[in-house]
Write a protein that holds these residues in place. Structure first.
Motif, PDB file in Angstrom:
ATOM      1  N   ASP A 190      12.400 -13.359  39.461  1.00 13.15           N
ATOM      2  CA  ASP A 190      12.005 -12.021  41.020  1.00 13.15           C
ATOM      3  C   ASP A 190      13.198 -13.264  41.900  1.00 13.15           C
ATOM      4  OD1 ASP A 190      10.183 -14.563  42.362  1.00 13.15           O
ATOM      5  OD2 ASP A 190       8.900 -13.073  41.021  1.00 13.15           O
TER       6      ASP A 190
ATOM      7  N   PRO B  55       1.362  -9.139  42.769  1.00 13.63           N
ATOM      8  CA  PRO B  55       2.863  -9.120  43.105  1.00 13.63           C
ATOM      9  C   PRO B  55       3.465  -9.605  45.079  1.00 13.63           C
ATOM     10  CG  PRO B  55       2.089  -7.222  42.414  1.00 13.63           C
ATOM     11  CD  PRO B  55       1.041  -8.438  42.282  1.00 13.63           C
TER      12      PRO B  55
ATOM     13  N   ARG C 196       7.188 -10.830  42.046  1.00 18.38           N
ATOM     14  CA  ARG C 196       6.900 -10.263  40.760  1.00 18.38           C
ATOM     15  C   ARG C 196       5.244 -11.002  40.671  1.00 18.38           C
ATOM     16  NH1 ARG C 196      11.766  -9.635  39.321  1.00 18.38           N
ATOM     17  NH2 ARG C 196      13.100  -7.689  39.257  1.00 18.38           N
TER      18      ARG C 196
ATOM     19  N   SER D 166       6.191 -16.012  34.868  1.00 17.26           N
ATOM     20  CA  SER D 166       6.113 -14.882  35.654  1.00 17.26           C
ATOM     21  C   SER D 166       5.371 -13.820  33.639  1.00 17.26           C
ATOM     22  CB  SER D 166       7.738 -14.164  34.811  1.00 17.26           C
ATOM     23  OG  SER D 166       8.189 -14.124  33.509  1.00 17.26           O
TER      24      SER D 166
END
Length: 300
Positions: free
Chosen positions: A38, A74, A81, A101
């Motif tokens: 991100d 998020p 994210r 992630s």
């Protein structure tokens, strides 16, 4: 296996991007392949540091005290994210954070176990770095060391050791850490109030007086969203640490001032009885005024 190899191996097995940062926001490592990185993570990798506003947001989820995996939602405003955080802990201390992630995928038992196992291995790696540093310091200060046993006994000038912040093995970062170490050693040799073995992070007001580390000093970051405490601290320091004068200036009862000062000390992890700590904070507060941070201003 070193930190980078560990991250790359785990990222490949899990199919997730991974990165590790320290508790004070320094980027310690990251997996090279991550198609879902991100904007916040890209910015952290480029600057080698997690932005203060992101750290503040992350800390709202209690990651510093967590002992298990924490899922953070998020945050579009910050360019984040969804991600998982695994605290890297050893002997009751939090050494940093392993981030993975989320990419809309939950952690199954296998992935969860792999992340927790990696965090345990990372704790050994990060703690090992500290052990190596302590061994080196003991070796340097050992008066019976062969060939140089008289190093401290015969020294005609103050002897000190400076330690820069841990950084990745990259030319620019190492050069900056070397500058920090030299500066820390220099002020430790000159100022008897400082320990002879001084990390740059413990150099107090000298961090602001010496042009070593670029950017604003992060000492006030934990208070950045509490203008009431910032104002109390600045008024207290302006008043020469006189609680009665502070209370009169702020139109508060002295008990309230003591309560706020206790909160400030706890939030910053600082001893407000220490003169160098007070000098550091006072300088940082005045620099804050000059910089206009935060954007909504500060009045007393």
């Amino acid at each position: 296996m070193d930190l980078q190899d560990l991250l790359e191996d785990l990222a490949q097995r899990l199919g997730r991007g991974l990165f590790v940062d320290s508790t004070d926001g320094r980027m310690l490592g990251y997996s090279k392949q991550d198609a879902h990185a991100d904007p916040a993570r890209v910015a952290s990798v480029m600057s080698r540091r997690v932005a203060p506003e992101i750290r503040e947001w992350q800390n709202r989820y209690g990651i510093s005290k967590a002992t298990e995996v924490v899922r953070l939602p998020p945050n579009a405003e910050l360019g984040i994210r969804a991600r998982f955080c695994v605290p890297i802990r050893r002997d009751g201390r939090c050494l940093g954070y392993l981030w993975a992630s989320a990419d809309g995928k939950a952690l199954d038992e296998t992935a969860l176990g792999a992340l927790q196992g990696a965090a345990a291995e990372l704790a050994r790696v990060l703690a090992g770095r500290g052990d190596e540093r302590e061994d080196l310091i003991r070796w340097l200060l050992d008066p019976d060391r062969t060939g140089e046993g008289a190093l401290r006994k015969s020294a005609r000038r103050p002897f000190a050791i400076g330690i820069g912040d841990p950084v990745p093995f990259e030319v620019r970062a190492v050069r900056e850490a070397y500058g920090q170490a030299r500066a820390a050693a220099g002020v430790a040799a000159l100022d008897p109030a400082l320990p002879r073995v001084l990390p740059w992070s413990g150099a107090g007001p000298y961090r602001m007086l010496l042009p070593v580390a670029p950017g604003p000093d992060p000492v006030l970051v934990p208070l950045e969203n509490d203008e009431e405490l910032v104002r109390t601290l600045e008024t207290y320091l302006d008043a020469g640490c006189d609680v009665q004068r502070t209370a009169a200036s702020l139109h508060l009862h002295r008990t309230t001032v003591y309560y706020r000062l206790d909160r400030i000390a706890t939030t910053l992890g600082a001893d407000l009885r220490d003169g160098l700590v007070r000098s550091h904070l006072h300088l940082a507060l005045k620099a804050r005024r000059l910089s206009g941070w935060p954007s909504n201003g500060h009045s007393s």
